[in-house]
Design a protein around this motif. Structure first.
Motif, PDB file in Angstrom:
ATOM      1  N   ASP A 132     -15.657   6.132 -32.418  1.00 55.09           N
ATOM      2  CA  ASP A 132     -15.333   5.442 -31.166  1.00 55.09           C
ATOM      3  C   ASP A 132     -14.126   4.520 -31.346  1.00 55.09           C
ATOM      4  O   ASP A 132     -13.235   4.459 -30.486  1.00 55.09           O
ATOM      5  CB  ASP A 132     -16.538   4.630 -30.679  1.00 55.09           C
ATOM      6  CG  ASP A 132     -17.650   5.497 -30.113  1.00 55.09           C
ATOM      7  OD1 ASP A 132     -17.382   6.679 -29.813  1.00 55.09           O
ATOM      8  OD2 ASP A 132     -18.784   4.998 -29.976  1.00 55.09           O
ATOM      9  N   GLN A 133     -14.094   3.794 -32.463  1.00 54.20           N
ATOM     10  CA  GLN A 133     -12.941   2.933 -32.725  1.00 54.20           C
ATOM     11  C   GLN A 133     -11.658   3.753 -32.820  1.00 54.20           C
ATOM     12  O   GLN A 133     -10.611   3.358 -32.283  1.00 54.20           O
ATOM     13  CB  GLN A 133     -13.139   2.151 -34.025  1.00 54.20           C
ATOM     14  CG  GLN A 133     -14.214   1.088 -33.979  1.00 54.20           C
ATOM     15  CD  GLN A 133     -14.228   0.268 -35.252  1.00 54.20           C
ATOM     16  OE1 GLN A 133     -13.264  -0.447 -35.560  1.00 54.20           O
ATOM     17  NE2 GLN A 133     -15.316   0.380 -36.013  1.00 54.20           N
ATOM     18  N   TRP A 134     -11.733   4.886 -33.510  1.00 51.87           N
ATOM     19  CA  TRP A 134     -10.538   5.720 -33.662  1.00 51.87           C
ATOM     20  C   TRP A 134     -10.066   6.279 -32.319  1.00 51.87           C
ATOM     21  O   TRP A 134      -8.868   6.262 -32.027  1.00 51.87           O
ATOM     22  CB  TRP A 134     -10.824   6.844 -34.660  1.00 51.87           C
ATOM     23  CG  TRP A 134     -11.093   6.337 -36.046  1.00 51.87           C
ATOM     24  CD1 TRP A 134     -10.663   5.154 -36.590  1.00 51.87           C
ATOM     25  CD2 TRP A 134     -11.867   6.971 -37.064  1.00 51.87           C
ATOM     26  NE1 TRP A 134     -11.120   5.017 -37.875  1.00 51.87           N
ATOM     27  CE2 TRP A 134     -11.859   6.117 -38.198  1.00 51.87           C
ATOM     28  CE3 TRP A 134     -12.571   8.170 -37.135  1.00 51.87           C
ATOM     29  CZ2 TRP A 134     -12.514   6.443 -39.388  1.00 51.87           C
ATOM     30  CZ3 TRP A 134     -13.231   8.497 -38.320  1.00 51.87           C
ATOM     31  CH2 TRP A 134     -13.195   7.642 -39.420  1.00 51.87           C
ATOM     32  N   ARG A 135     -10.991   6.781 -31.521  1.00 50.39           N
ATOM     33  CA  ARG A 135     -10.611   7.315 -30.212  1.00 50.39           C
ATOM     34  C   ARG A 135      -9.921   6.246 -29.359  1.00 50.39           C
ATOM     35  O   ARG A 135      -8.894   6.496 -28.728  1.00 50.39           O
ATOM     36  CB  ARG A 135     -11.836   7.836 -29.462  1.00 50.39           C
ATOM     37  CG  ARG A 135     -12.379   9.162 -29.940  1.00 50.39           C
ATOM     38  CD  ARG A 135     -13.396   9.724 -28.952  1.00 50.39           C
ATOM     39  NE  ARG A 135     -14.050  10.916 -29.483  1.00 50.39           N
ATOM     40  CZ  ARG A 135     -15.210  10.910 -30.133  1.00 50.39           C
ATOM     41  NH1 ARG A 135     -15.846   9.754 -30.325  1.00 50.39           N
ATOM     42  NH2 ARG A 135     -15.737  12.026 -30.590  1.00 50.39           N
ATOM     43  N   GLU A 136     -10.521   5.059 -29.341  1.00 49.52           N
ATOM     44  CA  GLU A 136     -10.000   3.992 -28.492  1.00 49.52           C
ATOM     45  C   GLU A 136      -8.605   3.545 -28.908  1.00 49.52           C
ATOM     46  O   GLU A 136      -7.825   3.070 -28.078  1.00 49.52           O
ATOM     47  CB  GLU A 136     -10.961   2.801 -28.510  1.00 49.52           C
ATOM     48  CG  GLU A 136     -12.282   3.084 -27.796  1.00 49.52           C
ATOM     49  CD  GLU A 136     -13.304   1.986 -28.010  1.00 49.52           C
ATOM     50  OE1 GLU A 136     -12.941   0.955 -28.642  1.00 49.52           O
ATOM     51  OE2 GLU A 136     -14.456   2.147 -27.557  1.00 49.52           O
ATOM     52  N   SER A 137      -8.283   3.693 -30.197  1.00 52.57           N
ATOM     53  CA  SER A 137      -6.977   3.239 -30.668  1.00 52.57           C
ATOM     54  C   SER A 137      -5.964   4.374 -30.828  1.00 52.57           C
ATOM     55  O   SER A 137      -4.852   4.146 -31.307  1.00 52.57           O
ATOM     56  CB  SER A 137      -7.124   2.485 -31.994  1.00 52.57           C
ATOM     57  OG  SER A 137      -7.729   3.303 -32.981  1.00 52.57           O
ATOM     58  N   GLY A 138      -6.339   5.607 -30.421  1.00 52.23           N
ATOM     59  CA  GLY A 138      -5.360   6.683 -30.400  1.00 52.23           C
ATOM     60  C   GLY A 138      -5.419   7.685 -31.523  1.00 52.23           C
ATOM     61  O   GLY A 138      -4.567   8.582 -31.609  1.00 52.23           O
ATOM     62  N   TRP A 139      -6.408   7.573 -32.432  1.00 50.12           N
ATOM     63  CA  TRP A 139      -6.606   8.619 -33.429  1.00 50.12           C
ATOM     64  C   TRP A 139      -7.053   9.899 -32.712  1.00 50.12           C
ATOM     65  O   TRP A 139      -7.732   9.849 -31.684  1.00 50.12           O
ATOM     66  CB  TRP A 139      -7.680   8.227 -34.432  1.00 50.12           C
ATOM     67  CG  TRP A 139      -7.325   7.095 -35.357  1.00 50.12           C
ATOM     68  CD1 TRP A 139      -7.204   5.773 -35.020  1.00 50.12           C
ATOM     69  CD2 TRP A 139      -7.094   7.178 -36.766  1.00 50.12           C
ATOM     70  NE1 TRP A 139      -6.916   5.033 -36.130  1.00 50.12           N
ATOM     71  CE2 TRP A 139      -6.843   5.859 -37.216  1.00 50.12           C
ATOM     72  CE3 TRP A 139      -7.084   8.216 -37.686  1.00 50.12           C
ATOM     73  CZ2 TRP A 139      -6.575   5.563 -38.557  1.00 50.12           C
ATOM     74  CZ3 TRP A 139      -6.827   7.930 -39.018  1.00 50.12           C
ATOM     75  CH2 TRP A 139      -6.566   6.629 -39.444  1.00 50.12           C
TER      76      TRP A 139
END
Length: 217
Positions: free
Chosen positions: A130-137
């Motif tokens: 979720d953190q990665w998706r939210e930051s553009g990973w």
């Protein structure tokens, strides 16, 4: 007003001030105890000196002029610093940082203190995703290594000691991360299903356009 009254008034005021200062100190101590976990704060390509300055956990001594791996001296979480792609992990016991001389070039860790139950391990990996998706990973290799999900299919796969699961994510042209979950025989809890997570982070090392099968382990 008598001298005795003035002295008594000063003592009362001094006592009130001391109580206020004590209350403030206790509040600050309580807040720090709740909010300050030991952490290693770093950026890819950053220096050893920057890591030491930004981190609250003690770290290995520098080995100049070598390719080497350093470790925190206590359980610590990772705070990966990047203006867009940064993220934070839970505290980790296995945690290594790769260096080329004094420059950071990779991270390998298991973001957990002990082998986890399946429900708990899914919470960790889904939070990271979720953190990665939210930051553009962006997830890559999705046909052979799709992102983790809390589904019956994924649970069956993870319970299989010969399979487990692996997913890959990429942050622009700057970083790639491998996230893996597998069954782990915990001698302390031989009758429980326990799991380990592996997280590898570095500059992109895999092409994103070529799929390959995930090998059974």
């Amino acid at each position: 007003m008598s001298v005795q009254s003035r002295v008594g008034g000063r003592r009362r005021r001094l006592g009130i001030v001391l109580l206020v200062l004590l209350a403030v100190a206790l509040l600050r101590w309580g807040f720090q105890a709740l909010s300050d976990e030991p952490e290693i704060a770093l950026e890819m390509g950053g220096t050893y000196e920057d890591l030491r300055e930004r981190s609250t956990a003690n770290f290995s001594q520098l080995i100049p002029g070598h390719v080497w791996f350093g470790i925190p001296k206590t359980d610590a979480r990772l705070r990966f610093i990047d203006p867009q792609y940064g993220f934070v992990t839970p505290p980790a016991r296995f945690f290594t940082v790769g260096f080329d001389d004094n420059l950071i070039d990779g991270i390998r860790m298991s973001p957990q203190i002990e082998p986890l139950l399946l429900d708990d391990v899914l919470k960790v990996v889904l939070n990271l995703q979720d953190q990665w998706r939210e930051s553009g990973w962006i997830p890559i290799r999705q046909r052979s290594a799709p992102p983790f999900a809390d589904t019956s299919e994924w649970r069956v796969r993870l319970r299989d000691v010969n399979k487990g699961g692996t997913t890959y994510w990429q942050a622009g042209d700057k970083y790639q991360v491998l996230l893996r979950v597998h069954r782990f025989k915990d001698n302390k809890r031989p009758n429980e299903e326990r799991y380990m997570i592996t997280l590898n982070l570095g500059k992109p090392w895999l092409p994103t356009h070529t799929e390959f099968p995930v090998l059974a382990r």
